[in-house]
Design a protein around this motif. Sequence first.
Motif, PDB file in Angstrom:
ATOM      1  N   ASP A 109       0.854  -1.183   0.000  1.00  0.00           N
ATOM      2  CA  ASP A 109       0.000   0.000   0.000  1.00  0.00           C
ATOM      3  C   ASP A 109       0.896   1.241   0.000  1.00  0.00           C
ATOM      4  OD1 ASP A 109      -2.301   1.760   0.600  1.00  0.00           O
ATOM      5  OD2 ASP A 109      -1.318   1.897   2.557  1.00  0.00           O
ATOM      6  N   LEU A 110       0.439   2.305  -0.640  1.00  0.00           N
ATOM      7  CA  LEU A 110       1.228   3.535  -0.741  1.00  0.00           C
ATOM      8  C   LEU A 110       1.634   4.059   0.633  1.00  0.00           C
ATOM      9  CD1 LEU A 110       2.477   5.830  -2.390  1.00  0.00           C
ATOM     10  CD2 LEU A 110       0.235   6.959  -2.346  1.00  0.00           C
ATOM     11  N   ARG A 111       0.728   3.998   1.604  1.00  0.00           N
ATOM     12  CA  ARG A 111       1.048   4.476   2.958  1.00  0.00           C
ATOM     13  C   ARG A 111       2.221   3.686   3.538  1.00  0.00           C
ATOM     14  NH1 ARG A 111      -3.877   4.499   6.880  1.00  0.00           N
ATOM     15  NH2 ARG A 111      -3.997   2.433   6.002  1.00  0.00           N
ATOM     16  N   LYS A 112       2.167   2.357   3.406  1.00  0.00           N
ATOM     17  CA  LYS A 112       3.267   1.523   3.900  1.00  0.00           C
ATOM     18  C   LYS A 112       4.565   1.869   3.166  1.00  0.00           C
ATOM     19  CE  LYS A 112       4.965  -3.177   4.336  1.00  0.00           C
ATOM     20  NZ  LYS A 112       4.611  -4.569   4.506  1.00  0.00           N
ATOM     21  N   ALA A 113       4.491   2.027   1.846  1.00  0.00           N
ATOM     22  CA  ALA A 113       5.680   2.344   1.061  1.00  0.00           C
ATOM     23  C   ALA A 113       6.324   3.652   1.535  1.00  0.00           C
ATOM     24  CB  ALA A 113       5.322   2.425  -0.420  1.00  0.00           C
ATOM     25  N   LEU A 114       5.498   4.670   1.764  1.00  0.00           N
ATOM     26  CA  LEU A 114       6.033   5.963   2.219  1.00  0.00           C
ATOM     27  C   LEU A 114       6.669   5.844   3.612  1.00  0.00           C
ATOM     28  CD1 LEU A 114       3.202   8.325   0.969  1.00  0.00           C
ATOM     29  CD2 LEU A 114       5.539   8.136   0.058  1.00  0.00           C
ATOM     30  N   LEU A 115       6.021   5.089   4.497  1.00  0.00           N
ATOM     31  CA  LEU A 115       6.587   4.896   5.833  1.00  0.00           C
ATOM     32  C   LEU A 115       7.912   4.142   5.755  1.00  0.00           C
ATOM     33  CD1 LEU A 115       3.336   4.065   7.844  1.00  0.00           C
ATOM     34  CD2 LEU A 115       4.768   6.118   8.072  1.00  0.00           C
ATOM     35  N   GLN A 116       7.981   3.134   4.887  1.00  0.00           N
ATOM     36  CA  GLN A 116       9.226   2.374   4.738  1.00  0.00           C
ATOM     37  C   GLN A 116      10.330   3.234   4.126  1.00  0.00           C
ATOM     38  OE1 GLN A 116       9.849  -0.660   6.078  1.00  0.00           O
ATOM     39  NE2 GLN A 116       7.820  -0.345   6.955  1.00  0.00           N
ATOM     40  N   MET A 117       9.965   4.086   3.191  1.00  0.00           N
ATOM     41  CA  MET A 117      10.966   4.978   2.601  1.00  0.00           C
ATOM     42  C   MET A 117      11.493   5.945   3.662  1.00  0.00           C
ATOM     43  SD  MET A 117      10.981   7.276  -0.863  1.00  0.00           S
ATOM     44  CE  MET A 117       9.586   8.265  -0.435  1.00  0.00           C
ATOM     45  N   ALA A 118      10.610   6.446   4.501  1.00  0.00           N
ATOM     46  CA  ALA A 118      11.034   7.356   5.566  1.00  0.00           C
ATOM     47  C   ALA A 118      11.989   6.668   6.539  1.00  0.00           C
ATOM     48  CB  ALA A 118       9.815   7.896   6.310  1.00  0.00           C
ATOM     49  N   LYS A 119      11.879   5.335   6.650  1.00  0.00           N
ATOM     50  CA  LYS A 119      12.776   4.564   7.507  1.00  0.00           C
ATOM     51  C   LYS A 119      14.027   4.109   6.751  1.00  0.00           C
ATOM     52  CE  LYS A 119       9.065   2.525  10.261  1.00  0.00           C
ATOM     53  NZ  LYS A 119       8.404   1.243  10.603  1.00  0.00           N
ATOM     54  N   SER A 120      14.182   4.579   5.514  1.00  0.00           N
ATOM     55  CA  SER A 120      15.312   4.202   4.654  1.00  0.00           C
ATOM     56  C   SER A 120      15.350   2.692   4.403  1.00  0.00           C
ATOM     57  CB  SER A 120      16.641   4.679   5.249  1.00  0.00           C
ATOM     58  OG  SER A 120      16.652   6.071   5.362  1.00  0.00           O
ATOM     59  N   ASN A 121      14.178   2.099   4.178  1.00  0.00           N
ATOM     60  CA  ASN A 121      14.076   0.671   3.908  1.00  0.00           C
ATOM     61  C   ASN A 121      14.787   0.357   2.586  1.00  0.00           C
ATOM     62  OD1 ASN A 121      12.621  -1.619   2.383  1.00  0.00           O
ATOM     63  ND2 ASN A 121      12.037  -1.969   4.520  1.00  0.00           N
ATOM     64  N   ALA A 122      15.855  -0.413   2.677  1.00  0.00           N
ATOM     65  CA  ALA A 122      16.696  -0.679   1.506  1.00  0.00           C
ATOM     66  C   ALA A 122      15.948  -1.432   0.412  1.00  0.00           C
ATOM     67  CB  ALA A 122      17.942  -1.449   1.934  1.00  0.00           C
ATOM     68  N   SER A 123      15.077  -2.352   0.770  1.00  0.00           N
ATOM     69  CA  SER A 123      14.333  -3.094  -0.256  1.00  0.00           C
ATOM     70  C   SER A 123      13.482  -2.154  -1.093  1.00  0.00           C
ATOM     71  CB  SER A 123      13.442  -4.158   0.389  1.00  0.00           C
ATOM     72  OG  SER A 123      14.227  -5.132   1.019  1.00  0.00           O
ATOM     73  N   PHE A 124      12.766  -1.267  -0.428  1.00  0.00           N
ATOM     74  CA  PHE A 124      11.920  -0.335  -1.173  1.00  0.00           C
ATOM     75  C   PHE A 124      12.762   0.613  -2.031  1.00  0.00           C
ATOM     76  CE2 PHE A 124       9.375   3.557  -1.663  1.00  0.00           C
ATOM     77  CZ  PHE A 124       8.363   3.010  -2.441  1.00  0.00           C
ATOM     78  N   LEU A 125      13.901   1.024  -1.522  1.00  0.00           N
ATOM     79  CA  LEU A 125      14.772   1.904  -2.301  1.00  0.00           C
ATOM     80  C   LEU A 125      15.279   1.193  -3.554  1.00  0.00           C
ATOM     81  CD1 LEU A 125      16.749   3.567   0.616  1.00  0.00           C
ATOM     82  CD2 LEU A 125      14.766   4.464  -0.614  1.00  0.00           C
ATOM     83  N   GLU A 126      15.522  -0.116  -3.460  1.00  0.00           N
ATOM     84  CA  GLU A 126      15.908  -0.887  -4.639  1.00  0.00           C
ATOM     85  C   GLU A 126      14.785  -0.863  -5.674  1.00  0.00           C
ATOM     86  OE1 GLU A 126      16.993  -4.869  -3.531  1.00  0.00           O
ATOM     87  OE2 GLU A 126      18.566  -4.163  -2.188  1.00  0.00           O
ATOM     88  N   TRP A 127      13.551  -0.965  -5.211  1.00  0.00           N
ATOM     89  CA  TRP A 127      12.403  -0.944  -6.139  1.00  0.00           C
ATOM     90  C   TRP A 127      12.415   0.345  -6.956  1.00  0.00           C
ATOM     91  CZ3 TRP A 127       7.460  -2.501  -2.937  1.00  0.00           C
ATOM     92  CH2 TRP A 127       7.662  -3.732  -2.323  1.00  0.00           C
ATOM     93  N   LEU A 128      12.719   1.454  -6.300  1.00  0.00           N
ATOM     94  CA  LEU A 128      12.688   2.748  -6.980  1.00  0.00           C
ATOM     95  C   LEU A 128      13.775   2.878  -8.042  1.00  0.00           C
ATOM     96  CD1 LEU A 128      11.989   5.187  -4.006  1.00  0.00           C
ATOM     97  CD2 LEU A 128      10.376   4.254  -5.676  1.00  0.00           C
ATOM     98  N   GLY A 129      14.828   2.088  -7.925  1.00  0.00           N
ATOM     99  CA  GLY A 129      15.916   2.166  -8.881  1.00  0.00           C
ATOM    100  C   GLY A 129      15.911   1.074  -9.929  1.00  0.00           C
ATOM    101  N   SER A 130      14.889   0.224  -9.924  1.00  0.00           N
ATOM    102  CA  SER A 130      14.872  -0.902 -10.858  1.00  0.00           C
ATOM    103  C   SER A 130      14.871  -0.426 -12.309  1.00  0.00           C
ATOM    104  CB  SER A 130      13.635  -1.770 -10.633  1.00  0.00           C
ATOM    105  OG  SER A 130      13.586  -2.805 -11.606  1.00  0.00           O
TER     106      SER A 130
END
Length: 188
Positions: A109-130
């Motif tokens: 969910d977008l809310r979860k994604a934003l919260l994970q990005m704010a926590k510098s979640n490396a997995s989500f950051l990888e998604w953004l660079g795919s």
Amino acid sequence: GGAINVRSELEDKLIVALMPVIPQNELQNAKMKITMILSDYEIEKRENIKILHCIESGSRAWGFASPDSDYDVRGVFVKPLDWYLQLKSDVPDTIVEELPGDIDVSLWDLRKALLQMAKSNASFLEWLGSPIIYRDCGIIVALNELKADCVNPAHVAFHYASMFRKAMEKRHSQTPFRLTVWAGIALM
């Protein structure tokens, strides 16, 4: 505050240098396959969501695929407004499915994604660079702009240093180069 925008011209060149060379026809075939399967399984209709973007993550995205590699489809979705207004705290914010054709789908969910990005979640950051994007409504650019203001590179570096240390302790099959590439991708 506290985040540092570490993107530079050198890093842009590094992205190009490390980007896997994926034959155009192979990439197009993968995109068509994923699009058709997601459509056939009607995830959006069944779950009452709108997928904003989905990408390839893991070995296929970063050029380390083996003949038996699966497709790691990751993405972000939104639900109708009333879902966000619920007072329940145990509302699922992730959709995980195994689909035919060795397709592993995980959507946040977008809310979860934003919260994970704010926590510098490396997995989500990888998604953004795919480099392999199956669907995007324009949100990847917006999230990458936001990333520069909220991601803590030291937190991401610590995550990958910890992964590297654990892999070396277990003499895991991943090479140091592979972990280093993932760390570089997430910071970009």
